[in-house]
Write an enzyme that holds these catalytic residues in place. Structure first.
Site, short mmCIF file in Angstrom:
data_model
loop_
_atom_site.label_atom_id
_atom_site.label_comp_id
_atom_site.label_asym_id
_atom_site.label_seq_id
_atom_site.Cartn_x
_atom_site.Cartn_y
_atom_site.Cartn_z
N HIS A 1 0.84 -1.22 0.00
CA HIS A 1 0.00 0.00 0.00
C HIS A 1 0.87 1.25 0.00
CE1 HIS A 1 -4.09 -1.78 0.58
NE2 HIS A 1 -3.36 -2.81 0.97
N TYR B 1 3.03 -5.51 9.70
CA TYR B 1 3.01 -4.05 9.59
C TYR B 1 4.15 -3.45 10.40
CZ TYR B 1 -1.67 -4.27 7.45
OH TYR B 1 -2.72 -4.53 6.62
C1 HEM Z 1 -1.36 -11.69 5.69
C2 HEM Z 1 -2.06 -10.65 5.24
C3 HEM Z 1 -1.51 -9.26 5.12
C4 HEM Z 1 -0.22 -8.80 5.14
C5 HEM Z 1 1.08 -9.59 5.28
C6 HEM Z 1 -0.29 -7.37 4.97
C7 HEM Z 1 0.83 -6.54 4.94
C8 HEM Z 1 0.80 -5.16 4.91
C9 HEM Z 1 1.94 -4.29 5.08
C10 HEM Z 1 3.39 -4.76 5.30
C11 HEM Z 1 1.49 -3.01 5.00
C12 HEM Z 1 2.33 -1.74 5.15
C13 HEM Z 1 2.46 -1.36 6.64
C14 HEM Z 1 3.23 -0.08 6.90
O1 HEM Z 1 4.39 0.04 6.50
O2 HEM Z 1 2.64 0.83 7.55
C15 HEM Z 1 0.07 -3.07 4.76
C16 HEM Z 1 -0.75 -2.00 4.60
C17 HEM Z 1 -2.12 -2.08 4.41
N1 HEM Z 1 -2.91 -3.20 4.42
FE1 HEM Z 1 -2.28 -5.06 4.69
N2 HEM Z 1 -1.60 -6.98 4.87
C18 HEM Z 1 -2.38 -8.10 4.96
C19 HEM Z 1 -3.76 -8.16 4.94
C20 HEM Z 1 -4.59 -7.09 4.77
C21 HEM Z 1 -6.02 -7.14 4.80
C22 HEM Z 1 -6.85 -8.40 5.05
C23 HEM Z 1 -6.47 -5.87 4.58
C24 HEM Z 1 -7.87 -5.36 4.55
C25 HEM Z 1 -8.87 -5.90 5.24
C26 HEM Z 1 -5.30 -5.01 4.42
C27 HEM Z 1 -5.32 -3.66 4.18
C28 HEM Z 1 -4.22 -2.83 4.20
C29 HEM Z 1 -4.29 -1.40 4.01
C30 HEM Z 1 -5.53 -0.56 3.72
C31 HEM Z 1 -2.97 -0.93 4.15
C32 HEM Z 1 -2.50 0.51 4.07
C33 HEM Z 1 -2.50 1.13 5.45
C34 HEM Z 1 -2.01 2.55 5.39
O3 HEM Z 1 -2.64 3.34 4.69
O4 HEM Z 1 -1.00 2.84 6.04
N3 HEM Z 1 -4.19 -5.79 4.56
N4 HEM Z 1 -0.33 -4.38 4.71
#
Ligand code: HEM
Length: 307
Positions: free
Chosen positions: A26, A296
Site C-alpha cells: 500500500h 506491519y
Molecule cells: C497476511 C495478510 C496481510 C499482510 C502480510 C499485509 C501486509 C501489509 C503491510 C506490510 C502493510 C504496510 C504497513 C506499513 O508500512 O505501515 C500493509 C498496509 C495495508 N494493508 Fe495489509 N496486509 C495483509 C492483509 C490485509 C487485509 C486483510 C487488509 C484489509 C482488510 C489489508 C489492508 C491494508 C491497508 C488498507 C494498508 C494501508 C495502510 C495505510 O494506509 O498505512 N491488509 N499491509
C-alpha cells in the site's frame, strides 16, 4: 504454514522492489482527515468510546496495494481506506480496510506464495502468467477475491467505494457480552465504478486529485454498517462470506473533510496496525488478522529508519 513477518516483508520487497522510507505494501496513498460520530444503537453491542455519540477526530489514508509507487490508478486491484480514531477516553481505534468484501488468503502462506508467483521473471522483467495460473490452481482460498476483482471495475474515486473490514471482530458490551460482527463503510456519494473505456483512457494518477477536489466541494460521508453474526458463522476465515440474511445495523457516520498528498502529512508516519483497538472491540483468532500486526510492524520499522 509457519510464515514469519520477515519472510513476508522480504517477499514484498523481492516482488516490488524497495523505495527507502516508504511502506512495503500500500505504498501509493493519499492522506485525509475528518471525523466520526457513532450512534447509540451500537452502544448496546459495544462499550467502545467510538459509539459514545461524541465527535471523534479521524486521520485517514486511502491507498493502492503493492510496493510499486507508480502503480496505475486504473489497476484492477483493491483500494484501501485506513482510519485512526482518536477517542475521547484517550485511546485509539484503527480500522484498516479494502474495497473487496473478502480477502484473497485464508492463511499467510497463501499471500506469501502469491507474492512469490508474482515476482518478475529476470528474462522478461514481468511476472510469468504460468506461475500465477499455477498459484491460483493450488490455492483455492485465493479465488473468491480474484473473482470479485475480475468482475468489478475499480471505483471512479476513493469517495465512491465501499470499504470492508473483512475479518470478523468482536463487539463487547458493558456486561462483557460478545457479539461477532463484520463492518463496512458505504459511501453516501454512491458506489460508482470506472467504465471499460475509462480503464484504458484515464491517466496513471487521478485518485488523489479527485479526492482533493471532492473534499474542496464539501464533506464526503460514509455510513458505517455492522453485520451481526450468529454463533457458528465463520469467524476465522476472511475468504468466506456470511449468509446474506444476517441483521445489519447502521452504527455511525464517517465524514472526510480534507485530503492531501501523503508526504509530510499526518497519515504518513502512522502504522495502521488493525490490532490497535479500544476497549469494547476485540479481534477473533483469524490467522490473517493476527499476522497483520507483526508484518506491519516490520514494514513500519524499516521505513521509519529510512530503509
Ligand atoms: C497476511 C495478510 C496481510 C499482510 C502480510 C499485509 C501486509 C501489509 C503491510 C506490510 C502493510 C504496510 C504497513 C506499513 O508500512 O505501515 C500493509 C498496509 C495495508 N494493508 Fe495489509 N496486509 C495483509 C492483509 C490485509 C487485509 C486483510 C487488509 C484489509 C482488510 C489489508 C489492508 C491494508 C491497508 C488498507 C494498508 C494501508 C495502510 C495505510 O494506509 O498505512 N491488509 N499491509
Amino acid at each position: 504454514q509457519d510464515v514469519t513477518a520477515e519472510q513476508m516483508v522480504n517477499a514484498f520487497e523481492n516482488t516490488f522492489g524497495v523505495t527507502p522510507g516508504e511502506r512495503r505494501n500500500h505504498i501509493k496513498g493519499t492522506c485525509a482527515t475528518g471525523e466520526f460520530v457513532g450512534l447509540p444503537t451500537a452502544a448496546a453491542y459495544s462499550r467502545s468510546a467510538l459509539f459514545s455519540g461524541e465527535t471523534v477526530p479521524v486521520v485517514a489514508r486511502f491507498s493502492l496495494p503493492g510496493g510499486n509507487p507508480k502503480v496505475a490508478d486504473t489497476a484492477k486491484i483493491p483500494r484501501g481506506m485506513a482510519l485512526e480514531f482518536k477517542l475521547g477516553d484517550g485511546s485509539l481505534q484503527h480500522m484498516t480496510m479494502i474495497n473487496t468484501p473478502l480477502f484473497g488468503a485464508a492463511q499467510p502462506k497463501t499471500l506469501l506464495d502469491q507474492l512469490i508467483a508474482m515476482q518478475p521473471d529476470p528474462a522478461t522483467g514481468k511476472p510469468d502468467p504460468e506461475k500465477i495460473k499455477a498459484f491460483r490452481a493450488s490455492h483455492p482460498d485465493s479465488l473468491a477475491q480474484a473473482d470479485f476483482l475480475a468482475k468489478h471495475n475499480p471505483p471512479t474515486s476513493f469517495a465512491t467505494s465501499s470499504y470492508f473490514g473483512i475479518h470478523t471482530f468482536k463487539f463487547i458490551d458493558q456486561k462483557d457480552q460478545t457479539t461477532l460482527v463484520r463492518w463496512r463503510f458505504v459511501p453516501q456519494d454512491g458506489e460508482q465504478r470506472l467504465s471499460d473505456a475509462e480503464l484504458t483512457s484515464l491517466p496513471a494518477n487521478f485518485l488523489e486529485q479527485r479526492l482533493m477536489e471532492r473534499t474542496q466541494q464539501g464533506p464526503v460521508r460514509w455510513d458505517m454498517i455492522v453485520t451481526l453474526g450468529v454463533p457458528g458463522d465463520p469467524e476465522t476465515d476472511p475468504t468466506v462470506a456470511w449468509p446474506e440474511n444476517r441483521e445489519q445495523l447502521k452504527v455511525g457516520t464517517l465524514t472526510i473533510t480534507t485530503a492531501m498528498p501523503q508526504k509530510g502529512a499526518a497519515c504518513e508516519k502512522i502504522n495502521f496496525d488493525p490490532l490497535v483497538m479500544s476497549s469494547g472491540i476485540a479481534p477473533t483468532d483469524d490467522p490473517i488478522l493476527l499476522f497483520r500486526s507483526p508484518a506491519y510492524a516490520a514494514s513500519f520499522a524499516k521505513r521509519l529508519s529510512g530503509h
